[in-house]
Design an enzyme around this catalytic site. Structure first.
Site, mmCIF file in Angstrom:
data_model
loop_
_atom_site.group_PDB
_atom_site.id
_atom_site.type_symbol
_atom_site.label_atom_id
_atom_site.label_comp_id
_atom_site.label_asym_id
_atom_site.label_seq_id
_atom_site.Cartn_x
_atom_site.Cartn_y
_atom_site.Cartn_z
ATOM 1 N N GLU A 15 0.598 -1.201 0.051
ATOM 2 C CA GLU A 15 -0.253 0.096 0.181
ATOM 3 C C GLU A 15 0.413 1.192 -0.054
ATOM 4 O OE1 GLU A 15 -3.377 -0.114 3.251
ATOM 5 O OE2 GLU A 15 -3.801 -1.640 2.094
ATOM 6 N N GLU B 124 -5.331 -8.447 0.528
ATOM 7 C CA GLU B 124 -5.997 -8.578 1.881
ATOM 8 C C GLU B 124 -7.161 -8.180 1.467
ATOM 9 O OE1 GLU B 124 -4.248 -4.939 4.458
ATOM 10 O OE2 GLU B 124 -2.314 -5.825 3.982
#
Ligand code: FCB
Length: 444
Positions: free
Chosen positions: A174, A351
């Site tokens: 991220e 995720e």
């Protein structure tokens, strides 16, 4: 304690070779922050800043996974998990972020990988899940180009040390969060609030990814994980801006070799010229794209807000304990869009999961019907994307254990397994048992 066939039924077929896993990250679970030569990270520092983390919580102990990893791997195996996405703490293996390796740290990750392989679980390692060595921050952190070069060296060292026991590499987790929540909004480490710095950081993160690719790729498939979100808005211009900010700013350089022109123009109007070269390095071919999906983004235009001129709109119910909207259809929409706009890059869902206010442990388990429902509906959406031709190869539930949820401390629980942080007892929640049965049924 089995789940009924009816509850498992809606999820369609997954291709041969598809693996179901769980994901966790070093600082959120390991603890042992001062053991065996680990150096401090920017999260150790950030946690000590008054008011930065809810309840003054820190990752000093977390799930004590550094000492309890065998037990945790046994539990993972008991749940039938096929793949484990973990992260390597850079300050554990190279305490200063440059120079010699810390042998005990490297040995610990080797042991972990070997332990996974012995249990038939595939190790997938992330190199950067936010715990930068503090010494690197003192040298300018990600705002300094040199950190990208050091990251490339660190990656090559890990490829040489662990390439024989790791089955997949993820360079970054991220980069949007690191750049903008860490350096523009300042709610995550290192807690800087400066937009030009955040933009420079985003570029250096992408550059560091590209520098890391060749050495890693020589040993196992390599990818990068982005947090991506479909955007919902009544205003097409606002939607496009938000999409540029969250999604295209990272997808375009990685997969097309160019930054999105509308966003470059927008940022340069505000902050002056950006140095955005190195695109041939950034766009080196990768083997998969990691996608973290939790929720869509809602926006409206709001000229009063700088610098994005976007206002977030309240999420629509149902929401999780994070206030994140539950929208499984968004996952399908996102995956189909990625294929349409960026072609057939293989995808790992690195995720997906939810925090809820869980009830108590009763008779050896914890009933968490909303988490079961969240998982089932997202896996159903995923199977539809697969049926529609998207090349998805992994699904990692976030998270196996309740853990340190960054600035929210231990208050937000994402685990499929409950952790009593006063005793370190682990208790599989209903969702963990459901996931076990789901994996078994997918294997037929
Ligand atoms: C993601 C992070 C992960 C965890 C989940 C809930 O943004 O990658 O570490 O905090 O959110």
């Amino acid at each position: 304690m089995t789940t009924t066939a009816l509850e498992l039924a809606p999820v369609g077929a997954f291709p041969a070779g598809f693996r179901f896993g769980v994901a966790m990250a070093s600082y959120q679970i390991e603890g042992a922050v001062a053991e065996d030569g680990r150096g401090p990270s920017i999260w150790d520092t950030f946690c000590r800043r008054p008011g930065a983390v809810a309840g003054g919580d820190t990752g000093d102990v977390a799930c004590d996974h550094y000492h309890r990893w065998r037990e945790d791997l046994d539990l993972m195996a008991a749940l039938g998990v096929e793949s484990y996405r973990f992260s390597i703490a850079w300050p554990r293996v190279q305490p200063d972020g440059r120079g010699p390796l810390n042998r005990p740290g490297v040995d610990w990750y080797r042991q972990l990988c070997e332990g996974l392989r012995e249990r038939g679980i595939e190790p997938v390692a992330t190199l950067y899940h936010w715990d930068l060595p503090q010494a690197r921050q003192a040298a300018g952190g990600w705002a300094a180009r040199e950190t990208a070069e050091r990251f490339g060296e660190y990656a090559a060292l890990m490829a040489a040390e662990l390439g024989d026991v790791v089955d997949g590499w993820i360079t970054h987790n991220e980069p949007w969060v690191v750049a903008f929540l860490g350096h523009a909004e300042g709610v995550k480490a290192p807690g800087i609030r400066d937009w030009p710095t955040a933009l420079r950081v985003s570029h250096h993160l992408l550059l560091s990814h590209g520098l890391a690719v060749p050495a890693l790729q020589a040993t196992a498939p390599v990818g990068i994980t982005l947090n991506l979100a479909p955007v919902r808005s009544d205003d097409p211009a606002a939607a496009r801006r938000m999409d540029g900010y969250m999604n295209r700013w990272f997808l375009d350089p990685l997969l097309r070799g160019s930054y999105p022109a509308d966003m470059v123009e927008h940022y340069e109007r505000r902050f002056g010229e950006l140095e955005l070269g190195d695109l041939d390095v950034i766009s080196r071919p990768i083997d998969f794209l990691g996608v973290n999906y939790y929720s869509p983004q809602r926006v409206r235009s709001d000229p009063a807000r700088q610098p994005l001129e976007l206002g977030r709109v309240n999420p629509e119910p149902p929401t999780t304990a994070m206030g994140w909207e539950v929208d499984p259809g968004g996952l399908h929409e996102l995956l189909v869009r990625l294929r349409r706009d960026y072609g057939d890059v293989p995808i790992y869902i690195t995720e997906n999961g939810a925090a809820f206010e869980d009830g108590p442990v009763v008779n050896g388990t914890l009933e968490d019907p909303r988490r079961v429902d969240y998982l089932r509906r997202h896996l159903e959406a995923l199977s539809r994307a697969v049926a529609d031709g998207v090349d998805v190869r992994r699904y990692f539930a976030w998270s196996m254990l309740d853990n340190f949820e960054w600035e929210h401390g231990y208050a937000k629980r994402f685990g499929l397994v409950f952790v009593d942080f006063s005793t370190q007892r682990r208790v599989p929640k209903r969702s963990g048992l459901w996931y076990r049965d789901f994996i078994a049924s997918a294997r037929g």
